[in-house]
Design a protein around this motif. Sequence first.
Motif, PDB file in Angstrom:
ATOM      1  N   GLY A  84      -3.664  59.043  15.276  1.00  0.00           N
ATOM      2  CA  GLY A  84      -2.790  59.914  14.503  1.00  0.00           C
ATOM      3  C   GLY A  84      -1.361  59.429  14.324  1.00  0.00           C
ATOM      4  N   THR A  85      -1.030  58.247  14.875  1.00  0.00           N
ATOM      5  CA  THR A  85       0.324  57.719  14.719  1.00  0.00           C
ATOM      6  C   THR A  85       0.598  57.329  13.265  1.00  0.00           C
ATOM      7  N   VAL A  86      -0.398  56.787  12.611  1.00  0.00           N
ATOM      8  CA  VAL A  86      -0.299  56.358  11.215  1.00  0.00           C
ATOM      9  C   VAL A  86      -1.359  57.088  10.400  1.00  0.00           C
ATOM     10  N   THR A  87      -0.937  57.750   9.329  1.00  0.00           N
ATOM     11  CA  THR A  87      -1.885  58.447   8.460  1.00  0.00           C
ATOM     12  C   THR A  87      -2.501  57.488   7.455  1.00  0.00           C
ATOM     13  N   SER A  88      -1.662  56.656   6.867  1.00  0.00           N
ATOM     14  CA  SER A  88      -2.144  55.690   5.879  1.00  0.00           C
ATOM     15  C   SER A  88      -1.141  54.548   5.765  1.00  0.00           C
ATOM     16  N   PHE A  89      -1.623  53.405   5.306  1.00  0.00           N
ATOM     17  CA  PHE A  89      -0.760  52.249   5.059  1.00  0.00           C
ATOM     18  C   PHE A  89      -1.415  51.421   3.965  1.00  0.00           C
ATOM     19  N   ALA A  90      -0.732  50.396   3.518  1.00  0.00           N
ATOM     20  CA  ALA A  90      -1.250  49.617   2.394  1.00  0.00           C
ATOM     21  C   ALA A  90      -1.170  48.127   2.668  1.00  0.00           C
ATOM     22  N   LEU A  91      -1.945  47.384   1.934  1.00  0.00           N
ATOM     23  CA  LEU A  91      -1.891  45.925   1.945  1.00  0.00           C
ATOM     24  C   LEU A  91      -2.899  45.411   0.923  1.00  0.00           C
ATOM     25  N   TRP A  92      -2.733  44.188   0.544  1.00  0.00           N
ATOM     26  CA  TRP A  92      -3.757  43.444  -0.176  1.00  0.00           C
ATOM     27  C   TRP A  92      -4.584  42.744   0.881  1.00  0.00           C
ATOM     28  N   THR A 131       4.520  54.367   7.822  1.00  0.00           N
ATOM     29  CA  THR A 131       3.654  53.682   6.867  1.00  0.00           C
ATOM     30  C   THR A 131       4.299  52.350   6.503  1.00  0.00           C
ATOM     31  N   GLY A 132       3.660  51.601   5.641  1.00  0.00           N
ATOM     32  CA  GLY A 132       4.178  50.296   5.247  1.00  0.00           C
ATOM     33  C   GLY A 132       3.031  49.366   4.938  1.00  0.00           C
ATOM     34  N   LEU A 133       3.239  48.084   5.245  1.00  0.00           N
ATOM     35  CA  LEU A 133       2.235  47.060   4.976  1.00  0.00           C
ATOM     36  C   LEU A 133       1.717  46.501   6.294  1.00  0.00           C
ATOM     37  N   GLY A 134       0.417  46.622   6.522  1.00  0.00           N
ATOM     38  CA  GLY A 134      -0.167  46.147   7.773  1.00  0.00           C
ATOM     39  C   GLY A 134      -1.609  45.738   7.575  1.00  0.00           C
ATOM     40  N   THR A 135      -2.214  45.243   8.636  1.00  0.00           N
ATOM     41  CA  THR A 135      -3.621  44.851   8.568  1.00  0.00           C
ATOM     42  C   THR A 135      -4.474  45.874   9.327  1.00  0.00           C
ATOM     43  N   PRO A 136      -5.710  46.068   8.901  1.00  0.00           N
ATOM     44  CA  PRO A 136      -6.582  47.048   9.561  1.00  0.00           C
ATOM     45  C   PRO A 136      -6.755  46.804  11.055  1.00  0.00           C
ATOM     46  N   ASN A 137      -6.952  45.556  11.454  1.00  0.00           N
ATOM     47  CA  ASN A 137      -7.187  45.284  12.869  1.00  0.00           C
ATOM     48  C   ASN A 137      -5.970  45.587  13.735  1.00  0.00           C
ATOM     49  N   GLN A 138      -4.773  45.405  13.191  1.00  0.00           N
ATOM     50  CA  GLN A 138      -3.547  45.724  13.922  1.00  0.00           C
ATOM     51  C   GLN A 138      -3.370  47.230  14.100  1.00  0.00           C
ATOM     52  N   LYS A 190       5.295  56.484  -2.132  1.00  0.00           N
ATOM     53  CA  LYS A 190       4.324  57.571  -2.273  1.00  0.00           C
ATOM     54  C   LYS A 190       3.659  57.887  -0.934  1.00  0.00           C
ATOM     55  N   LEU A 191       3.307  56.840  -0.182  1.00  0.00           N
ATOM     56  CA  LEU A 191       2.638  57.050   1.104  1.00  0.00           C
ATOM     57  C   LEU A 191       3.550  57.771   2.096  1.00  0.00           C
ATOM     58  N   ILE A 192       4.832  57.370   2.169  1.00  0.00           N
ATOM     59  CA  ILE A 192       5.733  58.030   3.124  1.00  0.00           C
ATOM     60  C   ILE A 192       6.026  59.457   2.677  1.00  0.00           C
ATOM     61  N   SER A 193       6.102  59.678   1.385  1.00  0.00           N
ATOM     62  CA  SER A 193       6.330  61.033   0.864  1.00  0.00           C
ATOM     63  C   SER A 193       5.150  61.944   1.201  1.00  0.00           C
ATOM     64  N   ASP A 194       3.951  61.439   0.999  1.00  0.00           N
ATOM     65  CA  ASP A 194       2.753  62.225   1.320  1.00  0.00           C
ATOM     66  C   ASP A 194       2.671  62.519   2.812  1.00  0.00           C
ATOM     67  N   PHE A 199      -3.863  48.010  -1.661  1.00  0.00           N
ATOM     68  CA  PHE A 199      -4.984  48.875  -1.305  1.00  0.00           C
ATOM     69  C   PHE A 199      -4.541  49.811  -0.186  1.00  0.00           C
ATOM     70  N   GLU A 200      -4.923  51.079  -0.265  1.00  0.00           N
ATOM     71  CA  GLU A 200      -4.529  52.061   0.743  1.00  0.00           C
ATOM     72  C   GLU A 200      -5.613  52.194   1.815  1.00  0.00           C
ATOM     73  N   PHE A 201      -5.193  52.045   3.070  1.00  0.00           N
ATOM     74  CA  PHE A 201      -6.112  52.178   4.202  1.00  0.00           C
ATOM     75  C   PHE A 201      -5.880  53.531   4.889  1.00  0.00           C
ATOM     76  N   THR A 202      -6.955  54.223   5.202  1.00  0.00           N
ATOM     77  CA  THR A 202      -6.891  55.505   5.894  1.00  0.00           C
ATOM     78  C   THR A 202      -7.987  55.559   6.949  1.00  0.00           C
TER      79      THR A 202
END
Length: 351
Positions: A280-288, A265-272, A162-166, A339-342
């Motif tokens: 603007g390189t990454v619009t959103s990503f997710a992780l627990w 997009t994908g799975l990453g940490t906020p600090n990274q 969904k994130l990559i599609s958006d 959880f989605e980070f933006t």
Amino acid sequence: MSRRTRIATTAVLATMALLLGACAEDTGAGSGSGDAGNPTGTIREGLKITFLPKQVNNPYFETSDNKGGKPAVEEFKGQYAQTGPSEASPSAQVSYINTLSQQGTDVIIIAANDQDAVCGSLTEAKAAGAKVITYDSDTKPECRDAFVNQASPEGIARTQIKLISDAVGPEGGEIAILSATANATNQNAWIELMKTELAKPEYSKLTLVATVYGDDQDEKSFQEAQGLLSKYPDLKGIVSPTTVGIAAAARYLSGSSYQGKVQLTGLGTPNQLRQYVKDGTVTSFALWNPADLGYLAAYTGAALASGIITGKEGETFTAGKLGEYTVGANGEVLLGDPFEFTAANIDGFDF
């Protein structure tokens, strides 16, 4: 019943309780085997609990283990340790498992690099008395006592597609996957489910053209991202379900002419990824929250070693500040949804 009779009855019951307690100690009950039961739900103090991540010095596992697992172990007065290989190869964890078993470790909490390569040594560790918990990446169910899953595979796959599609937009186009190791159980499960998700009508304009592996190494992941753009100049997006891979890909894209043109997009940490979200390189990503994952894994291991649960479906236990959890099928304990980070929320997190 007279007062004298009540007193006599109470004395007899107290004596029986003491005798039963002594028998339990003599026969080894209450040693954390998980077979005798622990109706009080009290975690045994002094448990030796060791985390064995895919690789040490990985930011993700530094957070899960040292910022999640360690505080949990300290809460129930256990002995915390972390050990493991510096590279995430399939068989690199075997010698560490054998050492922990020989040292009499009560609980081994492992993120498996390969579901088959570690099974033999884990089975031997269980036979020696250790409770084995997998987290992040599972083994075959028979090789461990419980699996603490960060999120359901279906939920992770669904979120990433969904994130990559958006991010790519309604026109769609070619996308690729930059994974960790080719043998990583969790990565492979997510990839297969992402392919299933891509087959749905709403994603008909997205075409998966390649899956490559960076082996959870920064430089190799960087090179694989570079190679994807060289081989597929019309690529519109990259999904990287690994914290090392997505950070390396973001670094490459941010310094190239593809920034803003190729979505990531994908799975990453906020600090990274904070700087890449803001540029603007990454619009959103997710992780627990990996700290919560390590915290829950520690409490799951302690509950097993203390006899509060045995790993059977339907059993419940309390994991400190996270509250009550229920053991699911095949000994799985589910942390929750990704959880989605933006840009709107990323500054509220620090890990």
